[in-house]
Design an enzyme around this catalytic site. Structure first.
Site, short mmCIF file in Angstrom:
data_model
loop_
_atom_site.label_atom_id
_atom_site.label_comp_id
_atom_site.label_asym_id
_atom_site.label_seq_id
_atom_site.Cartn_x
_atom_site.Cartn_y
_atom_site.Cartn_z
N LYS A 126 0.92 -1.10 -0.24
CA LYS A 126 -0.06 0.04 0.05
C LYS A 126 0.89 1.18 -0.07
O LYS A 126 0.56 2.17 -0.82
CB LYS A 126 -0.65 -0.17 0.97
CG LYS A 126 -1.82 -1.31 1.07
CD LYS A 126 -2.81 -1.18 2.18
CE LYS A 126 -3.81 -2.36 2.09
NZ LYS A 126 -3.28 -3.60 1.91
N LYS A 161 -8.32 1.40 5.48
CA LYS A 161 -7.86 0.11 5.61
C LYS A 161 -6.42 0.06 6.15
O LYS A 161 -5.56 0.89 6.51
CB LYS A 161 -7.99 -0.57 4.21
CG LYS A 161 -6.91 0.31 3.27
CD LYS A 161 -7.13 -0.14 1.65
CE LYS A 161 -6.38 0.80 0.63
NZ LYS A 161 -6.39 0.33 -0.81
N ARG A 211 -6.99 -5.85 -11.41
CA ARG A 211 -5.67 -6.42 -11.36
C ARG A 211 -4.89 -6.43 -12.57
O ARG A 211 -5.34 -7.13 -13.49
CB ARG A 211 -5.76 -7.82 -10.70
CG ARG A 211 -4.44 -8.55 -10.69
CD ARG A 211 -3.36 -7.77 -9.98
NE ARG A 211 -3.50 -7.52 -8.47
CZ ARG A 211 -3.47 -8.33 -7.56
NH1 ARG A 211 -3.09 -9.67 -7.71
NH2 ARG A 211 -3.62 -8.00 -6.28
N ARG A 226 -12.36 -7.03 -10.82
CA ARG A 226 -13.18 -7.87 -9.59
C ARG A 226 -14.14 -6.83 -9.28
O ARG A 226 -13.90 -5.70 -8.94
CB ARG A 226 -11.93 -8.20 -8.70
CG ARG A 226 -10.66 -9.01 -9.18
CD ARG A 226 -9.55 -8.93 -8.44
NE ARG A 226 -9.01 -7.57 -8.36
CZ ARG A 226 -7.84 -7.22 -7.44
NH1 ARG A 226 -7.31 -8.33 -6.78
NH2 ARG A 226 -7.59 -5.92 -7.58
N ARG A 234 -16.54 -3.77 -1.88
CA ARG A 234 -14.98 -4.52 -1.96
C ARG A 234 -15.30 -5.31 -3.30
O ARG A 234 -16.27 -6.19 -3.42
CB ARG A 234 -14.47 -5.24 -1.00
CG ARG A 234 -14.33 -4.49 0.32
CD ARG A 234 -14.08 -5.21 1.58
NE ARG A 234 -14.81 -6.13 1.95
CZ ARG A 234 -15.12 -7.15 2.71
NH1 ARG A 234 -13.93 -7.24 3.34
NH2 ARG A 234 -16.01 -7.99 3.07
N ASP A 274 -3.18 -2.74 -8.52
CA ASP A 274 -4.74 -3.00 -8.34
C ASP A 274 -5.20 -1.23 -8.85
O ASP A 274 -4.66 -0.42 -8.34
CB ASP A 274 -5.15 -2.94 -6.98
CG ASP A 274 -4.67 -4.53 -6.59
OD1 ASP A 274 -4.61 -5.24 -7.62
OD2 ASP A 274 -5.02 -4.58 -5.41
N GLU A 282 -2.90 0.13 -4.94
CA GLU A 282 -1.84 -1.01 -4.40
C GLU A 282 -0.93 -1.32 -5.53
O GLU A 282 -1.33 -1.64 -6.55
CB GLU A 282 -2.67 -2.07 -3.83
CG GLU A 282 -3.63 -1.90 -2.44
CD GLU A 282 -3.88 -3.11 -1.66
OE1 GLU A 282 -3.33 -4.19 -1.83
OE2 GLU A 282 -4.81 -3.04 -0.98
N ASN A 284 1.12 -4.55 -5.72
CA ASN A 284 1.37 -6.12 -5.03
C ASN A 284 2.75 -6.67 -5.62
O ASN A 284 2.83 -7.02 -6.65
CB ASN A 284 0.19 -6.82 -5.17
CG ASN A 284 -0.97 -6.22 -4.58
OD1 ASN A 284 -1.36 -6.13 -3.57
ND2 ASN A 284 -1.76 -5.60 -5.46
#
Length: 314
Positions: A126, A161, A211, A226, A234, A274, A282, A284
């Site tokens: 993050k 978060k 993603r 997603r 979410r 993301d 994000e 990742n």
């Protein structure tokens, strides 16, 4: 010479082979004739400065009932491996960090570690986004409840978060009425002792939390959107989101390419961006997923691209 691949991951017995990216990686490695050595974080240890692990040499097949077989169990010096993949899911806690130090010892002996253990320590998934502030939504990282309250007053509708979560765990949306903002701030910061992230809510989430995968500095042209289901905010698959493979649009491609160009020099070969709308939420690098869903929808072998990049460096 046979390439020896080590992979550190969560218990292999618990994976869903239809969706598991680590399984896809191991299948591609096996197809190339690699020897595959599976281990978990608690199998790693150091003996008088030597990075070692208790490992299982395995073979795999596309059969949900018997998808892996243990051929033998060994205790090895990690420096004997050609390449070592870190595929342990977050949280990036103290045990995860200790593992990266063991990887660095293996790296010093000549093992290629993917992703680079120094990068795994340096770039929280993050916080990493803060290096690309031009491409992120309004964002604050803080441990102070008053700053979270002020951020909410400015943006009206926000997401709160933790910094070490995954799969959508402990993500809260606080709308304009600020219901439960106080208690959420207390929980998420552990009463102002831990930092958390707050971001402006993006209505574009209804079109999917995308993603986008980067391999060796190149953007894969397909992604997995997603989408939230029901009353959820979410899109995470682990939180019940629905995956929809799609092509990466031009606006997202430009952002992804701007970030991708920096990854290879940091030793980060495999990345999962993301994005909501065309904003990055994000980056990742610990254990990016969604390979199998994308490969099932489009004529592309993402893992082959990854292992081509790995072999280029061996």
């Amino acid at each position: 010479m046979t390439i020896k691949l080590g992979i550190v991951m969560d218990p292999i017995e618990s994976i869903n082979i239809k969706k598991d990216t680590s399984f896809a990686m191991m299948l591609e490695a096996q197809k190339r004739g690699y020897e595959i050595y599976y281990m978990q974080v608690n199998d790693l240890y150091i003996d008088n400065g030597e990075p070692r692990a208790s490992v299982k040499q395995i073979s795999l097949k596309e059969d949900p009932a018997t998808f892996f077989k243990v051929n033998k169990e060994l205790d090895i010096n990690l420096g004997e491996l050609s390449v070592l993949l870190m595929r342990k899911d977050p949280p990036v806690d103290s045990q995860f960090i200790y593992a990266t130090h063991i990887f660095s010892l293996a790296q010093a002996q000549g093992t290629l570690v993917v992703n680079n253990p120094q990068a795994l320590r340096d770039f929280n998934e993050k916080l990493f986004t803060s290096w690309y502030a031009n491409y992120i939504p309004p964002t604050m990282v803080t441990a102070k409840k008053a700053q979270i309250k002020a951020f909410h007053k400015q943006h009206k509708d926000i997401i709160v978060k933790p910094l070490d979560g995954m799969g959508g765990t402990s993500i809260f949306r606080v709308k304009e009425d600020a219901v439960n903002l106080g208690v959420i701030s207390e929980i998420i910061t552990a009463n102002e002792t831990e930092h958390a992230m707050v971001q402006a809510y993006m209505p574009e989430i209804k079109l999917g939390d995308k993603r986008i995968l980067l391999v060796d500095g190149e953007v894969i042209p397909y992604c997995l959107a997603r989408l939230p289901t029901g009353t959820e905010t979410r899109g995470n698959l682990a939180a019940g989101g629905r995956g929809e493979p799609q092509e990466v649009n031009e606006a997202d491609m430009q952002v992804a390419q701007a970030i991708a160009k920096d990854m290879s020099e940091k030793g980060i070969l495999f990345v999962g961006l993301d994005m909501i709308g065309n904003k990055v939420t994000e980056i990742n690098i610990t254990s990016p997923t969604c390979v199998r869903e994308i490969e099932a929808a489009y004529p592309i072998n993402i893992c082959a691209r990854l292992f081509d990049a790995i072999e280029k460096r061996l």
